[in-house]
Design a protein around this motif. Sequence first.
Motif, mmCIF file in Angstrom:
data_model
loop_
_atom_site.group_PDB
_atom_site.id
_atom_site.type_symbol
_atom_site.label_atom_id
_atom_site.label_comp_id
_atom_site.label_asym_id
_atom_site.label_seq_id
_atom_site.Cartn_x
_atom_site.Cartn_y
_atom_site.Cartn_z
ATOM 1 N N PRO A 45 48.720 30.396 33.704
ATOM 2 C CA PRO A 45 50.137 29.883 33.405
ATOM 3 C C PRO A 45 50.970 30.754 32.454
ATOM 4 O O PRO A 45 50.467 31.422 31.567
ATOM 5 C CB PRO A 45 50.021 28.553 32.929
ATOM 6 N N ASN A 46 52.279 30.793 32.633
ATOM 7 C CA ASN A 46 53.196 31.536 31.886
ATOM 8 C C ASN A 46 54.444 30.813 31.654
ATOM 9 O O ASN A 46 55.147 30.602 32.728
ATOM 10 C CB ASN A 46 53.387 33.183 32.189
ATOM 11 N N LEU A 47 54.855 30.177 30.455
ATOM 12 C CA LEU A 47 55.818 29.403 30.233
ATOM 13 C C LEU A 47 57.221 29.903 29.589
ATOM 14 O O LEU A 47 56.951 30.837 28.771
ATOM 15 C CB LEU A 47 55.559 27.960 29.735
ATOM 16 N N SER A 48 58.381 29.535 29.964
ATOM 17 C CA SER A 48 59.605 29.845 29.262
ATOM 18 C C SER A 48 60.021 28.484 28.774
ATOM 19 O O SER A 48 60.069 27.453 29.761
ATOM 20 C CB SER A 48 60.504 30.395 30.247
ATOM 21 N N ASN A 106 56.678 30.787 34.935
ATOM 22 C CA ASN A 106 56.955 32.132 35.404
ATOM 23 C C ASN A 106 56.077 32.571 36.443
ATOM 24 O O ASN A 106 56.292 33.598 36.805
ATOM 25 C CB ASN A 106 57.218 32.914 34.030
ATOM 26 N N ALA A 107 54.960 32.222 36.300
ATOM 27 C CA ALA A 107 53.697 32.630 37.147
ATOM 28 C C ALA A 107 53.718 32.014 38.581
ATOM 29 O O ALA A 107 54.271 30.643 38.828
ATOM 30 C CB ALA A 107 52.250 32.460 36.562
ATOM 31 N N PRO A 108 53.387 32.723 39.510
ATOM 32 C CA PRO A 108 53.389 32.118 41.147
ATOM 33 C C PRO A 108 52.151 30.991 41.122
ATOM 34 O O PRO A 108 51.107 31.422 40.280
ATOM 35 C CB PRO A 108 53.098 33.404 41.712
ATOM 36 N N GLY A 109 52.005 30.172 42.014
ATOM 37 C CA GLY A 109 50.807 29.438 42.286
ATOM 38 C C GLY A 109 49.920 30.111 42.980
ATOM 39 O O GLY A 109 50.064 31.335 43.397
ATOM 40 N N GLY A 110 48.787 29.350 43.396
ATOM 41 C CA GLY A 110 47.801 30.001 44.066
ATOM 42 C C GLY A 110 46.639 29.821 43.481
ATOM 43 O O GLY A 110 46.151 28.723 43.218
ATOM 44 N N TYR A 111 45.824 30.759 43.358
ATOM 45 C CA TYR A 111 44.475 30.886 42.498
ATOM 46 C C TYR A 111 44.606 30.529 41.222
ATOM 47 O O TYR A 111 44.496 31.635 40.518
ATOM 48 C CB TYR A 111 43.641 31.740 43.122
ATOM 49 N N GLY A 112 44.768 29.268 40.631
ATOM 50 C CA GLY A 112 44.948 29.030 39.191
ATOM 51 C C GLY A 112 46.436 28.618 39.127
ATOM 52 O O GLY A 112 46.794 27.857 39.862
ATOM 53 N N ASN A 113 46.879 28.987 37.920
ATOM 54 C CA ASN A 113 48.237 28.465 37.425
ATOM 55 C C ASN A 113 48.403 26.885 37.430
ATOM 56 O O ASN A 113 49.330 26.340 37.752
ATOM 57 C CB ASN A 113 49.389 29.070 38.267
ATOM 58 N N ASP A 114 47.511 26.275 36.918
ATOM 59 C CA ASP A 114 47.110 24.863 36.701
ATOM 60 C C ASP A 114 47.342 24.567 35.548
ATOM 61 O O ASP A 114 46.466 24.884 34.644
ATOM 62 C CB ASP A 114 46.130 24.222 37.749
ATOM 63 N N LEU A 115 47.946 23.489 34.904
ATOM 64 C CA LEU A 115 47.961 23.185 33.483
ATOM 65 C C LEU A 115 48.256 21.802 32.958
ATOM 66 O O LEU A 115 48.436 21.066 33.810
ATOM 67 C CB LEU A 115 49.158 24.139 32.992
#
Length: 169
Positions: free
Chosen positions: A110-113, A156-165
């Motif tokens: 994950p990458n947040l603004s 800011n990150a795309p979904g897919g394999y991961g990016n769950d928070l």
Amino acid sequence: DFGRGNSNVLPQNPFLAPGYSYATSPPPNDGSYTITNNTSIWGSFAAANWINIRDNSDDPNGYMMVVNASYEPGIFYQETVTVCENTNYEFSADVISMNDPNRGTGFIEPNLSFLINGIEVYASGDVPVDAQWHTYGFTFTTQPGVEAIQLTLRNNAPGGYGNDLALDN
């Protein structure tokens, strides 16, 4: 803070994530979120792919927001809050990647603004997949005459394999 309750999942949609659907039967699918106090009782998907956590407090009934990111980057939290003019505030969040670092590698982090009234003020950078809560945020002072502001978190990150928070506090 997402409140507290005895129910594992907040039964009504709090309407905090524009463009996301609210899941009352966890785990949330891609592009969905839920407000919960414990992910360990969710069953097979969560048990096989995500870490088991409670909210980031000492309250056993405290709620957190769990987000299964959409495939496209975008807003996943937005709320307008009342403020006092000429006052110092902190806009911060405890964030944890839901992906289990013991179950693989190459997860999208994950990458947040953090935005105030639609303007990016702070960015977290990549949130590590390490089963640890991380606090991100900043302080600011409201301008004269300001009585309400819109607080927004953008993924800011795309979904897919991961990016769950999960998000708390």
